[in-house]
Design an enzyme around this catalytic site. Structure first.
Site: not given
Ligand code: THU
Length: 131
Positions: A44, A46, A55, A57, A88, A91
């Site tokens: 991920n 941010e 994310c 994925e 999520c 994704c």
């Molecule tokens: N996140 C992912 O990368 N994948 C997931 O399946 C769930 C959430 C990340 C997004 C954000 O950077 C952090 O996790 C918290 O939500």
């Protein structure tokens, strides 16, 4: 867990170390295996404008798609949590559109793991066949 699943999980675990998650401190690693055999990893990333975060994925899938891959076998997601982290909603949509009903392997750093099918994670999906 098959050898192929374990291999992909290891790649997702290593990718997790390169997450850029200074705001949530929630690092996620992912790896998607193309039907032709290559695996593509993601973590991920941010943004200070939180909603722009991508994310793990989607990073992995977009890397694979922009490398020319169009067919996939499985995707692995690794986090450092007791409860395994499923993809999520956003994704799930992207996984469905690019990968269809693939295997989704979830795991944590303690070595706990579970395998799901995309169909069960996203029942009655919207996709291009409905346009
Ligand atoms: N996140 C992912 O990368 N994948 C997931 O399946 C769930 C959430 C990340 C997004 C954000 O950077 C952090 O996790 C918290 O939500």
């Amino acid at each position: 867990m098959t050898a192929a699943q374990r291999r992909l999980l290891n790649q997702a675990r290593r990718a997790r170390a390169r997450a850029f998650a200074p705001f949530s401190r929630f690092s996620v690693g992912a790896a998607v295996e193309a039907r032709a055999g290559r695996a593509y990893t993601g973590a991920n990333v941010e943004s200070a404008s939180y909603g722009l975060t991508c994310c793990a994925e989607r990073v992995a899938i977009f890397k694979a798609v922009t490398a020319g891959e169009r067919a996939f076998k499985r995707l692995a997601v690794v986090t450092d949590t007791d409860r395994l982290t499923p993809p999520c909603g956003a994704c799930r949509q992207i996984i469905w559109e690019f990968c269809g009903d693939i295997e989704i392997i979830l795991a944590n750093l303690k070595g706990q793991a579970a395998v799901h099918r995309m169909r069960t994670l996203l029942p009655r999906p919207f996709d291009a066949s409905l346009l």
